[in-house]
Write an enzyme that holds these catalytic residues in place. Structure first.
Site, PDB file in Angstrom:
ATOM      1  N   SER A 283     122.383  37.276  70.158  1.00 31.63           N
ATOM      2  CA  SER A 283     123.977  37.449  70.265  1.00 31.63           C
ATOM      3  C   SER A 283     124.357  37.179  72.273  1.00 31.63           C
ATOM      4  O   SER A 283     125.599  36.996  72.638  1.00 31.63           O
ATOM      5  CB  SER A 283     124.564  38.896  70.651  1.00 31.63           C
ATOM      6  OG  SER A 283     124.659  39.342  68.723  1.00 31.63           O
ATOM      7  N   THR A 284     123.588  36.273  72.716  1.00 30.74           N
ATOM      8  CA  THR A 284     123.785  35.697  73.949  1.00 30.74           C
ATOM      9  C   THR A 284     124.164  34.614  74.299  1.00 30.74           C
ATOM     10  O   THR A 284     124.427  33.679  74.943  1.00 30.74           O
ATOM     11  CB  THR A 284     122.652  36.554  75.007  1.00 30.74           C
ATOM     12  OG1 THR A 284     121.814  35.703  74.758  1.00 30.74           O
ATOM     13  CG2 THR A 284     122.227  38.340  75.642  1.00 30.74           C
ATOM     14  N   GLY A 285     124.249  33.504  73.565  1.00 32.91           N
ATOM     15  CA  GLY A 285     124.358  32.549  73.669  1.00 32.91           C
ATOM     16  C   GLY A 285     126.279  32.586  72.801  1.00 32.91           C
ATOM     17  O   GLY A 285     126.863  32.729  72.860  1.00 32.91           O
TER      18      GLY A 285
ATOM     19  N   ASP B 220     119.029  29.828  66.297  1.00 34.72           N
ATOM     20  CA  ASP B 220     119.405  29.005  64.521  1.00 34.72           C
ATOM     21  C   ASP B 220     119.227  27.777  63.526  1.00 34.72           C
ATOM     22  O   ASP B 220     117.973  27.547  63.086  1.00 34.72           O
ATOM     23  CB  ASP B 220     120.398  30.066  63.817  1.00 34.72           C
ATOM     24  CG  ASP B 220     120.883  29.933  62.176  1.00 34.72           C
ATOM     25  OD1 ASP B 220     119.801  30.481  61.143  1.00 34.72           O
ATOM     26  OD2 ASP B 220     121.868  30.770  62.614  1.00 34.72           O
TER      27      ASP B 220
ATOM     28  N   GLY C  81     122.464  26.814  68.127  1.00 37.02           N
ATOM     29  CA  GLY C  81     121.367  27.634  68.715  1.00 37.02           C
ATOM     30  C   GLY C  81     120.078  27.731  69.021  1.00 37.02           C
ATOM     31  O   GLY C  81     119.123  27.404  67.406  1.00 37.02           O
TER      32      GLY C  81
ATOM     33  N   ASN D   3     123.285  34.093  60.994  1.00 30.28           N
ATOM     34  CA  ASN D   3     124.572  34.727  61.039  1.00 30.28           C
ATOM     35  C   ASN D   3     124.919  35.265  59.708  1.00 30.28           C
ATOM     36  O   ASN D   3     123.516  34.421  59.022  1.00 30.28           O
ATOM     37  CB  ASN D   3     125.900  33.411  60.779  1.00 30.28           C
ATOM     38  CG  ASN D   3     125.477  32.448  60.274  1.00 30.28           C
ATOM     39  OD1 ASN D   3     125.778  31.913  59.046  1.00 30.28           O
ATOM     40  ND2 ASN D   3     125.380  30.916  60.979  1.00 30.28           N
TER      41      ASN D   3
ATOM     42  N   ASP E 229     111.241  27.508  74.242  1.00 29.37           N
ATOM     43  CA  ASP E 229     111.271  27.767  73.434  1.00 29.37           C
ATOM     44  C   ASP E 229     110.852  28.683  71.782  1.00 29.37           C
ATOM     45  O   ASP E 229     109.468  28.577  71.385  1.00 29.37           O
ATOM     46  CB  ASP E 229     111.162  25.988  72.566  1.00 29.37           C
ATOM     47  CG  ASP E 229     112.193  25.724  71.210  1.00 29.37           C
ATOM     48  OD1 ASP E 229     111.982  26.852  70.490  1.00 29.37           O
ATOM     49  OD2 ASP E 229     111.757  25.098  70.675  1.00 29.37           O
ATOM     50  N   ILE E 230     111.765  29.537  71.295  1.00 30.14           N
ATOM     51  CA  ILE E 230     110.968  30.042  70.368  1.00 30.14           C
ATOM     52  C   ILE E 230     110.542  29.804  69.556  1.00 30.14           C
ATOM     53  O   ILE E 230     109.619  30.065  68.603  1.00 30.14           O
ATOM     54  CB  ILE E 230     111.638  31.545  69.677  1.00 30.14           C
ATOM     55  CG1 ILE E 230     111.535  32.986  69.520  1.00 30.14           C
ATOM     56  CG2 ILE E 230     112.381  31.216  68.945  1.00 30.14           C
ATOM     57  CD1 ILE E 230     112.457  33.940  68.859  1.00 30.14           C
TER      58      ILE E 230
HETATM   59  N1  AR6 Z   1     114.208  29.209  71.918  1.00 33.15           N
HETATM   60  C1  AR6 Z   1     114.666  30.461  72.536  1.00 33.15           C
HETATM   61  N2  AR6 Z   1     116.072  31.275  73.145  1.00 33.15           N
HETATM   62  C2  AR6 Z   1     116.971  30.449  72.987  1.00 33.15           C
HETATM   63  C3  AR6 Z   1     116.772  28.986  72.045  1.00 33.15           C
HETATM   64  C4  AR6 Z   1     115.494  28.824  71.603  1.00 33.15           C
HETATM   65  N3  AR6 Z   1     115.357  27.397  70.844  1.00 33.15           N
HETATM   66  N4  AR6 Z   1     117.873  28.173  71.624  1.00 33.15           N
HETATM   67  C5  AR6 Z   1     119.057  29.524  72.037  1.00 33.15           C
HETATM   68  N5  AR6 Z   1     118.297  30.339  72.908  1.00 33.15           N
HETATM   69  P1  AR6 Z   1     121.945  32.250  69.811  1.00 33.15           P
HETATM   70  P2  AR6 Z   1     123.212  33.676  69.213  1.00 33.15           P
HETATM   71  C6  AR6 Z   1     118.922  31.311  73.394  1.00 33.15           C
HETATM   72  O1  AR6 Z   1     123.402  31.213  70.542  1.00 33.15           O
HETATM   73  O2  AR6 Z   1     124.361  34.196  70.204  1.00 33.15           O
HETATM   74  C7  AR6 Z   1     124.284  30.638  65.656  1.00 33.15           C
HETATM   75  O3  AR6 Z   1     125.183  29.225  65.198  1.00 33.15           O
HETATM   76  C8  AR6 Z   1     120.129  31.225  74.444  1.00 33.15           C
HETATM   77  O4  AR6 Z   1     120.554  30.485  75.334  1.00 33.15           O
HETATM   78  O5  AR6 Z   1     120.673  30.335  69.141  1.00 33.15           O
HETATM   79  O6  AR6 Z   1     123.259  35.394  68.621  1.00 33.15           O
HETATM   80  C9  AR6 Z   1     124.275  31.173  64.883  1.00 33.15           C
HETATM   81  O7  AR6 Z   1     124.220  30.540  63.285  1.00 33.15           O
HETATM   82  C10 AR6 Z   1     121.245  32.528  74.338  1.00 33.15           C
HETATM   83  O8  AR6 Z   1     120.347  33.068  75.576  1.00 33.15           O
HETATM   84  O9  AR6 Z   1     122.568  33.226  69.183  1.00 33.15           O
HETATM   85  C11 AR6 Z   1     125.114  32.314  64.601  1.00 33.15           C
HETATM   86  O10 AR6 Z   1     126.041  31.613  63.751  1.00 33.15           O
HETATM   87  C12 AR6 Z   1     119.759  33.420  73.349  1.00 33.15           C
HETATM   88  O11 AR6 Z   1     119.005  31.971  72.879  1.00 33.15           O
HETATM   89  C13 AR6 Z   1     124.977  32.145  66.191  1.00 33.15           C
HETATM   90  O12 AR6 Z   1     124.652  31.062  66.402  1.00 33.15           O
HETATM   91  C14 AR6 Z   1     121.141  33.318  71.970  1.00 33.15           C
HETATM   92  O13 AR6 Z   1     121.771  31.992  71.782  1.00 33.15           O
HETATM   93  C15 AR6 Z   1     124.439  33.419  66.795  1.00 33.15           C
HETATM   94  O14 AR6 Z   1     125.003  33.701  68.119  1.00 33.15           O
END
Ligand code: AR6
Length: 169
Positions: free
Chosen positions: A122-124, A34, A32, A24, A10-11
């Protein structure tokens, strides 16, 4: 020389100068990374995001850009918020995703940050394919001149960790 390290987890638990948030363009939070950053970092981060919106980003922070705030209660000095591209909307063009890493490092240099933790931007929710995102992330960091000494990719699950490991060789 910038050292690239990988950790799984967890970052928001990392101890670094700057934690990069996969935000965003509203800068007002989400799910995620954020969601986790604002939950663990506390209200000071959102308060500063709101001030930034009012002063500079009334139309939102553009995709591929980055901006810093306090890290609130996180074990870091700053959070660098960057807006990744949505895969479907970008057509898979790597330019904006690469820009997130480059711009975040530029902001880190302005701040004087020496250790920076990145998630797999961007991978979530934004659905960028993991292998391609790992390639873009690693190549961009390798080719960006910066005074940052350590870039730490913090990968949430096995799939992300393995994709980045393969790419790092
Ligand atoms: N620590 C590290 N990595 C994580 C964590 C964490 N706590 N939580 C999720 N990940 P995402 P995006 C991974 O969705 O695709 C938000 O709603 C996750 O498994 O966080 O850039 C924002 O407000 C994935 O591999 O970001 C935007 O609207 C990666 O982090 C939107 O999501 C990114 O997933 C951004 O989407």
């Amino acid at each position: 020389m910038t050292t690239i390290t990988l950790v799984q987890g967890d970052i928001t638990r990392e101890s670094v100068d700057a934690i990069v948030n996969a935000a965003n363009s509203s800068l007002l939070g989400g799910g995620g990374v954020d969601g986790a950053v604002h939950r663990r970092g506390g209200p000071a981060i959102l308060a500063e995001c709101r001030r930034l919106r009012a002063s500079h980003y009334g139309k939102g922070l553009p995709t591929g850009r980055a901006v810093a705030t306090t890290a609130g209660d996180l074990d870091a000095r700053w959070v660098i918020h960057t807006v990744g591209p949505v895969y479907q909307e970008s057509g898979g063009d790597p330019a904006l995703l690469a820009s997130c890493y480059r711009e975040s490092l530029r902001v880190a240099d302005e701040l004087g940050a020496r250790t920076v933790a990145f998630p797999a931007i961007s991978t979530g929710v934004y659905r960028w394919p993991m292998d391609d995102a790992a390639r873009i992330a690693v190549e961009t960091v390798r080719h960006t001149p910066t005074a940052v000494e350590e870039v730490r990719f913090v990968l949430f699950d096995d799939r992300a960790y393995e994709a980045f490991s393969r790419r790092l060789g």
